[in-house]
Design an enzyme around this catalytic site. Structure first.
Site, PDB file in Angstrom:
ATOM      1  CE  LYS A   6      -8.998 -35.438 -44.641  1.00 26.39           C
ATOM      2  NZ  LYS A   6      -8.146 -35.878 -43.542  1.00 26.39           N
ATOM      3  N   GLY A  28      -3.507 -26.436 -40.964  1.00 26.77           N
ATOM      4  CA  GLY A  28      -2.539 -27.477 -41.303  1.00 26.77           C
ATOM      5  C   GLY A  28      -1.253 -26.839 -41.786  1.00 26.77           C
ATOM      6  CB  SER A  29       1.641 -28.316 -43.445  1.00 27.25           C
ATOM      7  OG  SER A  29       0.987 -28.924 -44.537  1.00 27.25           O
ATOM      8  CB  THR A  30       3.014 -23.297 -44.925  1.00 24.34           C
ATOM      9  OG1 THR A  30       2.819 -22.651 -43.655  1.00 24.34           O
ATOM     10  CG2 THR A  30       3.180 -22.234 -45.990  1.00 24.34           C
ATOM     11  N   GLY A  84      -1.731 -25.827 -47.382  1.00 25.76           N
ATOM     12  CA  GLY A  84      -2.540 -24.601 -47.449  1.00 25.76           C
ATOM     13  C   GLY A  84      -2.386 -23.890 -48.790  1.00 25.76           C
ATOM     14  CD  GLU A 122      -5.905 -19.674 -38.127  1.00 19.42           C
ATOM     15  OE1 GLU A 122      -4.766 -19.528 -37.624  1.00 19.42           O
ATOM     16  OE2 GLU A 122      -6.757 -18.782 -38.140  1.00 19.42           O
ATOM     17  CB  CYS A 159       0.430 -24.051 -35.208  1.00 18.34           C
ATOM     18  SG  CYS A 159      -0.872 -23.509 -34.096  1.00 18.34           S
ATOM     19  CD  GLU A 218       5.182 -25.879 -38.408  1.00 15.61           C
ATOM     20  OE1 GLU A 218       4.803 -26.379 -39.493  1.00 15.61           O
ATOM     21  OE2 GLU A 218       4.408 -25.342 -37.611  1.00 15.61           O
TER      22      GLU A 218
END
Ligand code: NAD
Length: 490
Positions: free
Chosen positions: A186, A239-241, A244, A261, A295, A394
């Site tokens: 995806k 992707g983003s925290t 996640g 990640e 990242c 970030e």
């Protein structure tokens, strides 16, 4: 635009999903437009999968686990992956161009970094495929021995972001295939084109139907359906925290294997005894490579106070020569941010920094490149305190903050005062100090006198809220296999 890059036919994929080795319409024919962020023009329509399409992809990937794929020897699997890498290399210019059109990154990066890195990952993991094995060992009781088998997990859902579309995909797909899994990919909606093209290329190179399926579509709709699906064994997410965290919660329902990640706010620490010219180069590449949409970007620059101003002056001078430009021009080194929203968010952070008391030493504004596109100036903020939002959150764009320090311990303490722990840099001529700082910094990767360097053999991943599990290297294989113990009776 350069004549050489426009001469390449991008061979855009149809507005279809790639399931079971063929192009297939999304249920209801749903599509979305994908935009070139450098021109604001629509590139093409992309199929938008639904939960029903995810069911189809999962069924196809599960069927493929029992088909020709499982009958291939591990060595044949490796050879096939090598052939896929060769096929990608033959079309390297075409894939690089599509990556640049879709993401806005300079063609120089797509052609000489993204594509070669993706191809290298395929070859690296191809080499592992016939070297993944268990152990035999003595046990007590009525047994002659026991042994372990390293088995594929099953169907792997690879969910990837938009900043390094093909690289992130290949780090997951190549490791998963080497271990004998099947994959549903995806891709991020902003940059789904190379993923779709790769699905077709791998199939044409001989990958059995259903081993790799590509389903673009909404994050929560398609990604969420994959995470919840009982037919998916493992989710490998980059992707983003925040997303996640949601995936981790949802995956708990089926006790799905997960690797995450996630985001970063990586410290780059320069000591006064460093080769300052090299450190300036490293700080510059650390934040402006990939438009800072990286990242592991070295977005917090800690500089020993007595060389702070000198280093800053050199860095500002070098940054002044970095002009945003047409990503298709071979000399461009700073492209367009991926979307209008991303540029708004990054510029918003510059505003937050100003309100917090930071000074803009360079940039801070949108950049005009032919009156179109989501370009911005490379930006350096000074007068920053490590507790400010611009030093803690970030930003994911070409925005660097610089923070002076006096002692090594203070630098390490500030470096570690972050929810993230993805990467770090240390610049010094004192090798003892370099190793001591590398040991103390909480980060999955530390570069000494270098920054932003990756290798297929070197594992990559996060400490703390930058995630868990590792991509690349031998460690990556651990997270794509199950270990089965077999006791052998006397
Ligand atoms: P994102 O989290 O918004 O999206 C990543 C992927 O997840 C996309 O494919 C998206 O469609 C999908 N998604 C969104 N919502 C979902 C949901 N609820 N369930 C399942 N899937 C969902 O991230 P992004 O904006 O595409 O990428 C930028 C982020 O990625 C940054 O935070 C960056 O640091 C991180 N990143 C991390 C690494 C790493 O290796 N640690 C590498 C690259 C990018």
């Amino acid at each position: 635009m350069s004549p050489s890059s426009t001469a390449v036919d991008p061979n855009l994929p149809p507005a279809s999903l790639f399931i079971g080795g063929e192009w297939t319409e999304a249920s209801g024919g749903a599509t979305f437009s994908t935009e070139n962020p450098a021109t604001e023009e629509t590139i093409c329509e992309v199929a938008s999968a639904s939960a029903d399409d995810v069911d189809r992809a999962v069924a196809s990937a599960n069927a493929a686990l029992d088909g020709d794929w499982s009958k291939m020897s591990a060595r044949e699997r490796g050879l096939l992956m090598w052939r896929i890498a060769d096929a990608l290399e033959e079309r390297i210019d075409e894939f690089a161009m599509v990556e640049t059109l879709d993401n806005g990154k300079p063609i120089f990066e797509s052609r000489y970094v993204d594509l070669p890195t993706a191809i290298e990952a395929l070859r690296y993991f191809a080499g592992w495929s016939d070297k993944i094995h268990g152990d035999a060992f003595p046990v007590q009781g009525p047994f002659s021995m026991a042994y372990t088998r390293r088995e594929p997990m099953g169907v792997v859902a690879a969910i990837t972001p938009w900043n390094f579309p093909l690289i992130q995909a290949m780090w997951k797909i190549a490791a998963a295939l080497a271990c004998g899994n099947t994959v549903i990919h995806k891709p991020a909606s902003y940059t789904a084109l190379t993923a779709l093209k790769f699905g077709e290329l791998a199939s044409a190179a001989g990958l059995p139907a259903g081993v790799l399926n590509v389903v673009p579509g909404g994050g929560s709709e398609v990604g969420g359906a994959l995470v919840r699906h009982p037919g998916v064994a493992k989710v490998s997410f980059t992707g983003s925290t925040d997303v996640g965290k949601g995936i981790m919660r949802e995956a708990a329902e089926t006790v799905k294997r997960v690797t995450l990640e996630l985001g970063g706010k990586s410290p780059n620490i320069v000591f006064a005894d460093a080769d300052l010219d090299q450190a300036v180069k490293g700080a510059y590449n650390g934040i402006f490579y990939g438009k800072g949409e990286v990242c592991a970007a070295g977005s917090r620059l800690f500089v020993e106070r007595r060389v702070h101003d000198e280093l800053l002056e050199k860095l500002v001078e070098r940054t002044g020569r970095l002009q945003p430009g047409d990503p298709l021009h071979p000399k461009t080194r700073l492209g367009a941010l991926v979307s209008k929203g991303q540029r708004e968010s990054v510029l918003g952070y510059v505003g937050i920094g100003r309100e917090e008391g930071a000074e803009v030493a360079h940039g801070g504004e949108p950049a005009d490149v032919n009156g179109k596109g989501y370009f911005m100036q490379p930006t350096i903020l000074t007068g920053v305190d490590n507790s400010m939002r611009v030093a803690q959150e970030e930003i994911f764009g070409p925005v660097l903050v610089t923070i002076p320090f006096d002692e090594a311990d203070e630098a390490v303490e500030m470096a570690n005062a972050s929810i993230y722990g993805l990467a770090a840099g240390v610049w010094t001529r004192d090798i003892g100090k370099a190793h001591a700082v590398a040991a103390k910094v909480q980060a999955g990767t530390v570069w000494i006198n270098q920054y932003n360097w990756y290798d297929s053999g070197a594992s990559f991943g996060g400490y703390k809220q930058s995630g868990f599990g590792r991509e690349l290297g031998r460690q990556a294989l651990e997270s794509y296999t199950e270990t089965k113990t077999v006791f052998v009776g006397k």
